[in-house]
Design a protein around this motif. Sequence first.
Motif, PDB file in Angstrom:
ATOM      1  N   ASP A 128      -9.970  24.555  19.996  1.00 15.69           N
ATOM      2  CA  ASP A 128     -11.471  23.398  19.897  1.00 15.69           C
ATOM      3  C   ASP A 128     -11.769  23.216  18.237  1.00 15.69           C
ATOM      4  O   ASP A 128     -11.323  21.589  18.088  1.00 15.69           O
ATOM      5  CB  ASP A 128     -12.433  23.514  20.884  1.00 15.69           C
ATOM      6  CG  ASP A 128     -12.509  23.409  22.117  1.00 15.69           C
ATOM      7  OD1 ASP A 128     -11.296  23.086  22.579  1.00 15.69           O
ATOM      8  OD2 ASP A 128     -13.273  23.530  22.901  1.00 15.69           O
ATOM      9  N   TYR A 129     -11.947  24.456  17.615  1.00 12.73           N
ATOM     10  CA  TYR A 129     -12.729  24.105  16.501  1.00 12.73           C
ATOM     11  C   TYR A 129     -11.350  25.562  15.499  1.00 12.73           C
ATOM     12  O   TYR A 129     -10.695  26.039  16.183  1.00 12.73           O
ATOM     13  CB  TYR A 129     -13.852  24.430  16.648  1.00 12.73           C
ATOM     14  CG  TYR A 129     -14.445  23.616  16.875  1.00 12.73           C
ATOM     15  CD1 TYR A 129     -15.150  22.243  16.207  1.00 12.73           C
ATOM     16  CD2 TYR A 129     -14.751  23.592  18.430  1.00 12.73           C
ATOM     17  CE1 TYR A 129     -15.797  21.659  16.902  1.00 12.73           C
ATOM     18  CE2 TYR A 129     -15.935  23.315  18.616  1.00 12.73           C
ATOM     19  CZ  TYR A 129     -16.103  21.904  18.077  1.00 12.73           C
ATOM     20  OH  TYR A 129     -17.322  21.113  18.846  1.00 12.73           O
ATOM     21  N   ARG A 154      -7.203  20.584  15.739  1.00 19.23           N
ATOM     22  CA  ARG A 154      -7.887  19.107  16.674  1.00 19.23           C
ATOM     23  C   ARG A 154      -8.843  19.168  15.593  1.00 19.23           C
ATOM     24  O   ARG A 154      -8.619  18.416  14.737  1.00 19.23           O
ATOM     25  CB  ARG A 154      -8.103  20.355  17.627  1.00 19.23           C
ATOM     26  CG  ARG A 154      -7.225  20.064  18.783  1.00 19.23           C
ATOM     27  CD  ARG A 154      -7.819  20.651  20.012  1.00 19.23           C
ATOM     28  NE  ARG A 154      -6.651  20.832  21.504  1.00 19.23           N
ATOM     29  CZ  ARG A 154      -6.812  20.966  22.477  1.00 19.23           C
ATOM     30  NH1 ARG A 154      -8.692  20.893  22.923  1.00 19.23           N
ATOM     31  NH2 ARG A 154      -5.927  21.517  22.926  1.00 19.23           N
ATOM     32  N   THR A 155     -10.280  19.903  15.787  1.00 14.10           N
ATOM     33  CA  THR A 155     -12.089  19.259  14.952  1.00 14.10           C
ATOM     34  C   THR A 155     -11.356  20.707  13.944  1.00 14.10           C
ATOM     35  O   THR A 155     -11.632  22.028  13.489  1.00 14.10           O
ATOM     36  CB  THR A 155     -12.516  19.807  15.884  1.00 14.10           C
ATOM     37  OG1 THR A 155     -12.982  19.066  17.241  1.00 14.10           O
ATOM     38  CG2 THR A 155     -13.700  19.386  14.359  1.00 14.10           C
ATOM     39  N   LYS A 156     -11.231  20.273  12.532  1.00 16.57           N
ATOM     40  CA  LYS A 156     -11.090  21.104  11.032  1.00 16.57           C
ATOM     41  C   LYS A 156     -12.521  21.208  10.569  1.00 16.57           C
ATOM     42  O   LYS A 156     -13.240  20.337  10.423  1.00 16.57           O
ATOM     43  CB  LYS A 156     -10.318  20.369  10.630  1.00 16.57           C
ATOM     44  CG  LYS A 156      -8.907  20.108  11.209  1.00 16.57           C
ATOM     45  CD  LYS A 156      -7.881  18.951   9.805  1.00 16.57           C
ATOM     46  CE  LYS A 156      -6.910  18.879  10.570  1.00 16.57           C
ATOM     47  NZ  LYS A 156      -6.953  17.361  11.357  1.00 16.57           N
ATOM     48  N   VAL A 157     -13.393  22.324  10.582  1.00 19.69           N
ATOM     49  CA  VAL A 157     -14.883  22.706  10.082  1.00 19.69           C
ATOM     50  C   VAL A 157     -14.810  23.476   8.616  1.00 19.69           C
ATOM     51  O   VAL A 157     -13.590  24.680   8.922  1.00 19.69           O
ATOM     52  CB  VAL A 157     -15.214  23.738  11.082  1.00 19.69           C
ATOM     53  CG1 VAL A 157     -16.276  24.176  10.519  1.00 19.69           C
ATOM     54  CG2 VAL A 157     -14.766  23.126  12.474  1.00 19.69           C
ATOM     55  N   ASP A 180     -13.384  17.540   9.209  1.00 19.29           N
ATOM     56  CA  ASP A 180     -14.006  16.801  10.645  1.00 19.29           C
ATOM     57  C   ASP A 180     -15.602  16.505  10.261  1.00 19.29           C
ATOM     58  O   ASP A 180     -16.386  16.006  10.984  1.00 19.29           O
ATOM     59  CB  ASP A 180     -13.325  16.866  11.422  1.00 19.29           C
ATOM     60  CG  ASP A 180     -12.106  17.215  12.513  1.00 19.29           C
ATOM     61  OD1 ASP A 180     -11.619  15.444  12.034  1.00 19.29           O
ATOM     62  OD2 ASP A 180     -10.915  17.753  12.081  1.00 19.29           O
ATOM     63  N   ILE A 181     -15.980  18.675  10.441  1.00 20.77           N
ATOM     64  CA  ILE A 181     -17.178  18.739   9.737  1.00 20.77           C
ATOM     65  C   ILE A 181     -17.050  19.724   8.721  1.00 20.77           C
ATOM     66  O   ILE A 181     -15.889  20.927   8.664  1.00 20.77           O
ATOM     67  CB  ILE A 181     -17.473  19.845  11.379  1.00 20.77           C
ATOM     68  CG1 ILE A 181     -16.887  19.470  12.825  1.00 20.77           C
ATOM     69  CG2 ILE A 181     -18.834  20.148  11.011  1.00 20.77           C
ATOM     70  CD1 ILE A 181     -17.399  20.374  13.334  1.00 20.77           C
ATOM     71  N   GLN A 264     -20.326  23.253  21.129  1.00 23.69           N
ATOM     72  CA  GLN A 264     -19.058  23.173  22.444  1.00 23.69           C
ATOM     73  C   GLN A 264     -19.836  23.074  23.743  1.00 23.69           C
ATOM     74  O   GLN A 264     -19.531  22.552  24.776  1.00 23.69           O
ATOM     75  CB  GLN A 264     -18.801  24.669  22.146  1.00 23.69           C
ATOM     76  CG  GLN A 264     -17.367  24.492  21.551  1.00 23.69           C
ATOM     77  CD  GLN A 264     -16.595  25.530  21.946  1.00 23.69           C
ATOM     78  OE1 GLN A 264     -17.266  27.080  21.650  1.00 23.69           O
ATOM     79  NE2 GLN A 264     -15.660  25.462  22.001  1.00 23.69           N
TER      80      GLN A 264
END
Length: 307
Positions: A128-129, A154-157, A180-181, A264
Motif C-alpha cells: 500500500d505504501y 502505489r503510494t510514495k512516502v 504522495d506523502i 491504513q
Amino acid sequence: MFDNMKIPPSIPRHSIACFGEVLWDLLPSGPQPGGAPMNVAYHLHKLNRNPAMISRTGKDERGRKLLDILQNKGVCTDYIQQDDTVPTGIVNAQQHANGDMTYEIVAPAAWDHITADDRTAAMVEQADYFVFGSLACRHPASRETLFQLLEKARTKVLDINLRAPHYDRPLIESLLQKADILKLNIDELELVSGWYPGAVSITARLAHLRERFSIPVIVLTMGANGAMLDINGKTYNHPGYKMKVVDTVGSGDAFLAATLSMMQDNAGPADTLDFANRLAATITTYKGACPDYDIKEADSLKRITHI
C-alpha cells in the motif's frame, strides 16, 4: 528495467515497504541498530502492519548481528541483501545537552549498493505504501534502484531526512516530485522552503510545497512544539506531549509509522495526528531508535482533544 517483469509466485504481501539504510548507530550509550527507514519498519511491526525492509548489509559480524536483531524483533529481512566486499553501515552519533543528536554517516556502507530484482519489485508493487528518503540516494547504485522501484510503488512516502552533505537541491526536488506523502521536520521545512522566497508562515510554506510539487499530504514535526498535518490544503495542528526526554533518536520515525498505521485504518486527521504524537513522545523516553516498548504506553497518555 522491470517492463517485462515476471512476478515470482507466492510473493508474500507486505502492507508497507521501507527502502534505504540499515546500520549501527554508535551512540554514547553503546551501539544501537538504526537507519530511518529501518526504524520506521520496526515501529510499523510493533503496530502490526507487516512491513518489509529493502536494504543491504555486509557479510560481516555487524551485518550478522543486525540481521539477527531484526529477525528477533519480528522485522522481515527477506529483502535485505548481503554484500561480499562492502561493510555494514555505521554512524558515529554525538548527543548534546538538549537531547538532540549529530551524526557522522560513515562510508563505504553496504546500504549504498542496494540492487533491484523482480522479486523486490513485485513486493513493492503489491504494498500500500513505499517509504523512502534522501540519504539512500547519496550513492548512484542505491539511487538508481530507488528510482526504478518508485515506478512500481502505489503510494510514495518521502521521509525527506536531510543529512548534510548527502543531498542537493536537484536531488530533493526530484524526490519531491515523486511524493504522495511528504514527512519533514521544522528545520527541513526551513531549509527547503528557503529555496523558494516569498512564503513566510509555516502554513504558507507548506502550501507552496504542496502546490509546487502536487503533494496531497504533508506531515510536519516540530519537536517539543508538536506537529502539523496538511491534507489537500486543510491544516491540522497538535501541541505535542511533554515528556522527560532521554534522547530523540527514532521519535520522528515512530511518528511516521504511527501516521501510516492510522491512515491504513482510515482514521480521521485529528486522531491520526494525536496518536502519532503520543507514540513519538513515548519513544523519546527511551535510549535508541528501536527500543523494546509496549504500545499501551502510548495509549496510556491522556489524549489531547483540542486540535
